[in-house]
Design a protein around this motif. Sequence first.
Motif, PDB file in Angstrom:
ATOM      1  N   LYS A 155      -2.533   0.651   7.331  1.00  0.00           N
ATOM      2  CA  LYS A 155      -2.422  -0.803   7.478  1.00  0.00           C
ATOM      3  C   LYS A 155      -3.101  -1.282   8.758  1.00  0.00           C
ATOM      4  O   LYS A 155      -3.252  -0.541   9.728  1.00  0.00           O
ATOM      5  N   PHE A 156      -3.482  -2.544   8.736  1.00  0.00           N
ATOM      6  CA  PHE A 156      -4.129  -3.167   9.877  1.00  0.00           C
ATOM      7  C   PHE A 156      -3.076  -3.568  10.910  1.00  0.00           C
ATOM      8  O   PHE A 156      -1.931  -3.854  10.563  1.00  0.00           O
ATOM      9  N   ALA A 157      -3.468  -3.603  12.165  1.00  0.00           N
ATOM     10  CA  ALA A 157      -2.546  -3.931  13.249  1.00  0.00           C
ATOM     11  C   ALA A 157      -1.916  -5.300  13.012  1.00  0.00           C
ATOM     12  O   ALA A 157      -2.605  -6.268  12.670  1.00  0.00           O
ATOM     13  N   GLY A 158      -0.596  -5.383  13.187  1.00  0.00           N
ATOM     14  CA  GLY A 158       0.114  -6.644  13.024  1.00  0.00           C
ATOM     15  C   GLY A 158       0.510  -6.963  11.602  1.00  0.00           C
ATOM     16  O   GLY A 158       1.156  -7.980  11.353  1.00  0.00           O
ATOM     17  N   THR A 159       0.142  -6.113  10.654  1.00  0.00           N
ATOM     18  CA  THR A 159       0.463  -6.357   9.246  1.00  0.00           C
ATOM     19  C   THR A 159       1.846  -5.804   8.921  1.00  0.00           C
ATOM     20  O   THR A 159       2.179  -4.675   9.289  1.00  0.00           O
ATOM     21  N   ARG A 160       2.656  -6.596   8.250  1.00  0.00           N
ATOM     22  CA  ARG A 160       3.987  -6.167   7.832  1.00  0.00           C
ATOM     23  C   ARG A 160       3.933  -5.759   6.366  1.00  0.00           C
ATOM     24  O   ARG A 160       3.717  -6.577   5.479  1.00  0.00           O
ATOM     25  N   VAL A 161       4.114  -4.466   6.124  1.00  0.00           N
ATOM     26  CA  VAL A 161       4.012  -3.911   4.775  1.00  0.00           C
ATOM     27  C   VAL A 161       5.234  -3.049   4.492  1.00  0.00           C
ATOM     28  O   VAL A 161       5.673  -2.278   5.357  1.00  0.00           O
ATOM     29  N   GLU A 162       5.787  -3.189   3.291  1.00  0.00           N
ATOM     30  CA  GLU A 162       6.923  -2.366   2.886  1.00  0.00           C
ATOM     31  C   GLU A 162       6.717  -1.890   1.459  1.00  0.00           C
ATOM     32  O   GLU A 162       6.324  -2.672   0.577  1.00  0.00           O
ATOM     33  N   ARG A 211     -15.837  -5.315  -0.547  1.00  0.00           N
ATOM     34  CA  ARG A 211     -14.905  -4.773   0.435  1.00  0.00           C
ATOM     35  C   ARG A 211     -13.604  -5.574   0.380  1.00  0.00           C
ATOM     36  O   ARG A 211     -13.605  -6.791   0.513  1.00  0.00           O
ATOM     37  N   ILE A 212     -12.512  -4.865   0.157  1.00  0.00           N
ATOM     38  CA  ILE A 212     -11.209  -5.525   0.033  1.00  0.00           C
ATOM     39  C   ILE A 212     -10.277  -5.086   1.154  1.00  0.00           C
ATOM     40  O   ILE A 212      -9.059  -5.200   1.040  1.00  0.00           O
ATOM     41  N   ASN A 213     -10.840  -4.562   2.241  1.00  0.00           N
ATOM     42  CA  ASN A 213     -10.010  -4.064   3.334  1.00  0.00           C
ATOM     43  C   ASN A 213      -9.042  -5.130   3.824  1.00  0.00           C
ATOM     44  O   ASN A 213      -9.434  -6.237   4.158  1.00  0.00           O
ATOM     45  N   GLY A 214      -7.770  -4.760   3.892  1.00  0.00           N
ATOM     46  CA  GLY A 214      -6.757  -5.662   4.407  1.00  0.00           C
ATOM     47  C   GLY A 214      -6.153  -6.592   3.382  1.00  0.00           C
ATOM     48  O   GLY A 214      -5.163  -7.267   3.677  1.00  0.00           O
ATOM     49  N   THR A 215      -6.682  -6.650   2.169  1.00  0.00           N
ATOM     50  CA  THR A 215      -6.122  -7.508   1.126  1.00  0.00           C
ATOM     51  C   THR A 215      -5.001  -6.761   0.409  1.00  0.00           C
ATOM     52  O   THR A 215      -4.896  -5.533   0.498  1.00  0.00           O
ATOM     53  N   PRO A 216      -4.140  -7.468  -0.325  1.00  0.00           N
ATOM     54  CA  PRO A 216      -3.092  -6.769  -1.088  1.00  0.00           C
ATOM     55  C   PRO A 216      -3.660  -5.717  -2.039  1.00  0.00           C
ATOM     56  O   PRO A 216      -3.062  -4.654  -2.212  1.00  0.00           O
ATOM     57  N   ALA A 217      -4.806  -6.023  -2.656  1.00  0.00           N
ATOM     58  CA  ALA A 217      -5.410  -5.048  -3.569  1.00  0.00           C
ATOM     59  C   ALA A 217      -5.824  -3.779  -2.829  1.00  0.00           C
ATOM     60  O   ALA A 217      -5.798  -2.677  -3.396  1.00  0.00           O
ATOM     61  N   TYR A 218      -6.204  -3.917  -1.569  1.00  0.00           N
ATOM     62  CA  TYR A 218      -6.579  -2.761  -0.751  1.00  0.00           C
ATOM     63  C   TYR A 218      -5.399  -1.798  -0.622  1.00  0.00           C
ATOM     64  O   TYR A 218      -5.534  -0.578  -0.802  1.00  0.00           O
ATOM     65  N   TYR A 219      -4.209  -2.341  -0.316  1.00  0.00           N
ATOM     66  CA  TYR A 219      -3.029  -1.496  -0.162  1.00  0.00           C
ATOM     67  C   TYR A 219      -2.568  -0.931  -1.505  1.00  0.00           C
ATOM     68  O   TYR A 219      -2.106   0.215  -1.583  1.00  0.00           O
ATOM     69  N   ALA A 220      -2.694  -1.730  -2.573  1.00  0.00           N
ATOM     70  CA  ALA A 220      -2.314  -1.243  -3.896  1.00  0.00           C
ATOM     71  C   ALA A 220      -3.200  -0.073  -4.319  1.00  0.00           C
ATOM     72  O   ALA A 220      -2.709   0.951  -4.816  1.00  0.00           O
ATOM     73  N   ASP A 258       5.286 -14.841   9.894  1.00  0.00           N
ATOM     74  CA  ASP A 258       4.287 -14.124   9.118  1.00  0.00           C
ATOM     75  C   ASP A 258       4.930 -13.564   7.857  1.00  0.00           C
ATOM     76  O   ASP A 258       6.066 -13.089   7.867  1.00  0.00           O
ATOM     77  N   SER A 259       4.193 -13.601   6.766  1.00  0.00           N
ATOM     78  CA  SER A 259       4.714 -13.069   5.520  1.00  0.00           C
ATOM     79  C   SER A 259       4.659 -11.548   5.516  1.00  0.00           C
ATOM     80  O   SER A 259       3.878 -10.933   6.242  1.00  0.00           O
ATOM     81  N   LYS A 260       5.518 -10.956   4.708  1.00  0.00           N
ATOM     82  CA  LYS A 260       5.537  -9.504   4.547  1.00  0.00           C
ATOM     83  C   LYS A 260       4.984  -9.157   3.173  1.00  0.00           C
ATOM     84  O   LYS A 260       5.318  -9.812   2.178  1.00  0.00           O
ATOM     85  N   LEU A 261       4.149  -8.140   3.113  1.00  0.00           N
ATOM     86  CA  LEU A 261       3.605  -7.680   1.844  1.00  0.00           C
ATOM     87  C   LEU A 261       4.534  -6.601   1.300  1.00  0.00           C
ATOM     88  O   LEU A 261       4.709  -5.549   1.922  1.00  0.00           O
TER      89      LEU A 261
END
Length: 297
Positions: free
Chosen positions: A157-164, A66-75, A123-126
């Motif tokens: 995306k998960f709550a509080g996650t910054r993704v662009e 399970r890779i939920n929430g990891t960068p690979a999950y979004y990719a 917090d970092s942005k993905l």
Amino acid sequence: MSRTIKEIYNEAVAERNRRLELAEFASDSKLSVMNGILWVVAAAIYSFETLLDVFAVDISEAIKGRINGTPAYYANALLQYQQGDELTVREDGLAFGYPNVDESKRIITQVSYVESTDDRNLDSKLILKVATGTKGNLSAIPPEDLVPINAYIGKLKFAGTRVEVISTKGDVLIPRLTVFHDGAVPESEIYDAIEDQLNAYMMEIDFDAAVYVSRLTDAVRRAEHVTDVHIDEDAVPEQGIFIASHDTDGHIRPPQRVARMTHTASGYLKESSGKDEEAGLPNFREAIILKIENHEV
């Protein structure tokens, strides 16, 4: 880890002997009724514990996978994006998905990611770079198509996650080099061979991979009839490997010389088209100077 049948049997015998109410059933004979029952029970417990071990391994692998929430999950989620389709909630309410899978609507073919930070946000942005097309023929996804893509990733995306999600035009490769050849064929054929090698390099390189000066010069050196590749420090204009990237608004930036290696802003390389904002950037033939090898001292 499951116990052996012998270990289970011995523990059962020890427990039986500890209880006074079962003392009359004590027997050293393996053929006694009580010992026979103990062996059968030990075998049943062993089978059950073995099944638990297998179950534990399966659960561990499932959790690890399970890779939920990891960068690979979004990719991976972006690679499954279907243009024009609406995400629906699964019946169990635990995830989003498409009712029907349609490969023809999956416009995103390349994805890479990087985490960035700034002084204003702790917090970092993905940041996810995407492109469409095939290797060696990649192109940016139009801004109007990026709007629903960012909305798509916003649902996942998960709550509080910054993704662009970004997609820019390919970085323009400018190989300002002096290339020596044996003079056996016309210069036009030398240029053709060099172009073939540079195009092969751009096609083989992975998306968002590092670009090395040495590998680019090696690619040129592999062209037939080429004897050497040289970066003339006294040449005007300045020689070297240059890359001109586009910003997120599609405007070209000034070419930057690569000292040893760099990463592209878009994730892939292209030759200058010589049009619009790239009009002032030379293509491969215009950037490379050919000279016949002279072995005279």
